[in-house]
Scaffold this motif. Structure first.
Motif, PDB file in Angstrom:
ATOM      1  N   ASN A  44      77.073  61.078  91.749  1.00  0.00           N
ATOM      2  CA  ASN A  44      76.535  62.789  91.170  1.00  0.00           C
ATOM      3  C   ASN A  44      76.714  63.922  90.335  1.00  0.00           C
ATOM      4  O   ASN A  44      78.301  63.524  89.731  1.00  0.00           O
ATOM      5  CB  ASN A  44      77.385  63.415  93.424  1.00  0.00           C
ATOM      6  N   PRO A  45      75.614  65.013  89.700  1.00  0.00           N
ATOM      7  CA  PRO A  45      74.844  65.160  90.456  1.00  0.00           C
ATOM      8  C   PRO A  45      73.523  64.184  90.729  1.00  0.00           C
ATOM      9  O   PRO A  45      72.705  65.190  90.863  1.00  0.00           O
ATOM     10  CB  PRO A  45      74.848  66.514  90.668  1.00  0.00           C
ATOM     11  N   ARG A  72      86.079  67.015  83.934  1.00  0.00           N
ATOM     12  CA  ARG A  72      85.192  66.729  84.964  1.00  0.00           C
ATOM     13  C   ARG A  72      83.934  68.240  84.825  1.00  0.00           C
ATOM     14  O   ARG A  72      82.848  67.186  85.915  1.00  0.00           O
ATOM     15  CB  ARG A  72      86.165  67.950  86.530  1.00  0.00           C
ATOM     16  N   ALA A  73      83.932  68.659  84.602  1.00  0.00           N
ATOM     17  CA  ALA A  73      82.764  69.534  84.003  1.00  0.00           C
ATOM     18  C   ALA A  73      81.854  68.819  83.715  1.00  0.00           C
ATOM     19  O   ALA A  73      80.288  68.986  83.310  1.00  0.00           O
ATOM     20  CB  ALA A  73      82.966  70.918  83.771  1.00  0.00           C
ATOM     21  N   GLU A  74      82.262  68.380  82.464  1.00  0.00           N
ATOM     22  CA  GLU A  74      81.571  67.382  81.504  1.00  0.00           C
ATOM     23  C   GLU A  74      80.661  66.914  82.100  1.00  0.00           C
ATOM     24  O   GLU A  74      79.436  66.362  81.308  1.00  0.00           O
ATOM     25  CB  GLU A  74      82.535  67.156  79.837  1.00  0.00           C
ATOM     26  N   LEU A  75      81.280  65.915  82.868  1.00  0.00           N
ATOM     27  CA  LEU A  75      80.965  65.032  83.340  1.00  0.00           C
ATOM     28  C   LEU A  75      79.687  65.030  83.953  1.00  0.00           C
ATOM     29  O   LEU A  75      78.622  64.109  84.573  1.00  0.00           O
ATOM     30  CB  LEU A  75      82.390  63.994  84.134  1.00  0.00           C
ATOM     31  N   ALA A  76      79.181  65.915  84.569  1.00  0.00           N
ATOM     32  CA  ALA A  76      78.633  66.352  86.209  1.00  0.00           C
ATOM     33  C   ALA A  76      77.355  66.715  85.185  1.00  0.00           C
ATOM     34  O   ALA A  76      75.728  66.106  85.272  1.00  0.00           O
ATOM     35  CB  ALA A  76      78.826  67.321  86.380  1.00  0.00           C
ATOM     36  N   TYR A  77      77.493  67.698  83.740  1.00  0.00           N
ATOM     37  CA  TYR A  77      76.733  67.774  83.198  1.00  0.00           C
ATOM     38  C   TYR A  77      75.854  65.988  82.437  1.00  0.00           C
ATOM     39  O   TYR A  77      74.043  66.483  82.598  1.00  0.00           O
ATOM     40  CB  TYR A  77      76.442  68.399  81.887  1.00  0.00           C
ATOM     41  N   ARG A 122      76.206  63.337  83.736  1.00  0.00           N
ATOM     42  CA  ARG A 122      75.673  62.470  84.732  1.00  0.00           C
ATOM     43  C   ARG A 122      73.944  63.091  85.340  1.00  0.00           C
ATOM     44  O   ARG A 122      73.522  62.185  85.286  1.00  0.00           O
ATOM     45  CB  ARG A 122      76.750  61.869  85.884  1.00  0.00           C
ATOM     46  N   GLN A 123      74.244  64.103  85.144  1.00  0.00           N
ATOM     47  CA  GLN A 123      72.898  65.073  86.168  1.00  0.00           C
ATOM     48  C   GLN A 123      71.605  64.900  84.266  1.00  0.00           C
ATOM     49  O   GLN A 123      70.797  64.513  84.514  1.00  0.00           O
ATOM     50  CB  GLN A 123      72.957  65.911  85.784  1.00  0.00           C
TER      51      GLN A 123
END
Length: 299
Positions: A286-287, A216-221, A223-224
């Motif tokens: 997101n994000p 999850r944390a890596e996915l956010a990075y 995506r951003q």
């Protein structure tokens, strides 16, 4: 979501792409007649793809001024494409640095670097031939780009490559079939489109593989990062300095383009295929959604 997409064995894909590269490639120095005269009555991109098409500024231009504007716009697109291909090559070489060079995967990555070297030279020659400046992106974007080979990796790295390549690819596919466009530009587009098809296949499969074990944390990075790169790519395609060539203040021209529904539609249209793919694998979300919307790739 990525797991629903099937990809071939990495080495088998690389082997096929290596064979294709050996069988079909172009040398722009030989395969393009750089000395051929330019047609005075032909556009350099289809008129309806100009950033100002449909605006009051466009209506106020003569036919020759419109042609001149598209000449400077194609020079901007080519020089921005060249800028990003230099970044792409750095990222690919970084990936090879950490890969067994005896694998077909590493060898195809190096082959792609060789392709991109030729494409960059081809874009530079075209800009030189049409007699325009190598606009490139704005200075601050050029400086920020230096960070990408350091902070870019995994699906966002390959996805960013796809955004740049596939947005340009769709524009070039249309232009190379349009008789109103300069023969020189059409030939450059044709070469780039044919060879980029291999690069797209390679990058798409790498994106899918990279998404299979994404936390999850890596996915956010991821995506951003890809949304940020996509924003800068789309906002950089047309350098505002091109408008000065036809007597339009660059700031006025830039604002007219950014608020031009026709130009927004062009960017959205150019990115339809790649955005559908990125959304399917889970890289659009997101994000990064506000940046995707500001890039005009997502409505």
């Amino acid at each position: 979501m990525a797991r629903s997409l099937k990809v071939a064995d990495r080495e088998k894909t690389a082997e096929r792409l290596l064979n294709s590269s050996a069988d079909k490639f172009y040398d722009p120095e030989v395969d393009i007649d750089w000395a051929a005269p330019l047609a005075e009555d032909k556009y350099y991109i289809p008129a309806h793809r100009s950033s100002l098409y449909g605006t009051a500024l466009w209506d106020g231009l003569s036919e020759q001024q419109r042609i001149e504007l598209t000449k400077h716009e194609v020079a901007s697109v080519a020089s921005v494409g060249l800028w990003f291909e230099v970044l792409l090559m750095q990222m690919l070489v970084k990936a090879v640095y950490n890969t067994d060079p005896t694998t077909r995967h590493a060898q195809y990555a190096l082959t792609e670097v060789a392709d991109e070297c030729r494409h960059s030279t081809m874009f530079a020659r075209m800009v030189e031939r049409v007699g325009c400046p190598a606009y490139g992106p704005k200075r601050y974007v050029h400086q920020l780009g230096k960070l990408l080979p350091t902070i870019g990796y995994g699906p966002a790295m390959y996805g960013s490559i796809l955004v740049a390549e596939e947005v340009l690819d769709r524009m070039q596919r249309e232009a190379m079939q349009d008789d109103s466009v300069q023969p020189l530009v059409r030939m450059v587009n044709r070469i780039h489109v044919l060879e980029e098809a291999r690069h797209v296949r390679f990058a798409r499969e790498e994106v899918v593989r990279g998404m299979e074990t994404m936390g999850r944390a890596e996915l956010a990075y991821q995506r951003q990062l890809i949304a940020l790169v996509g924003f800068f790519i789309c906002r950089s395609i047309i350098n505002p300095r091109v408008y000065a060539a036809v007597g339009i203040d660059p700031k006025v021209g830039e604002q007219a383009a950014l608020h031009n529904p026709h130009y927004r539609d062009t960017i959205h249209w150019a990115g339809e295929r790649i955005m559908s793919f990125l959304d399917e694998v889970g890289l659009v979300g997101n994000p990064g959604m506000s940046l995707w919307r500001k890039s005009f790739l997502v409505r």
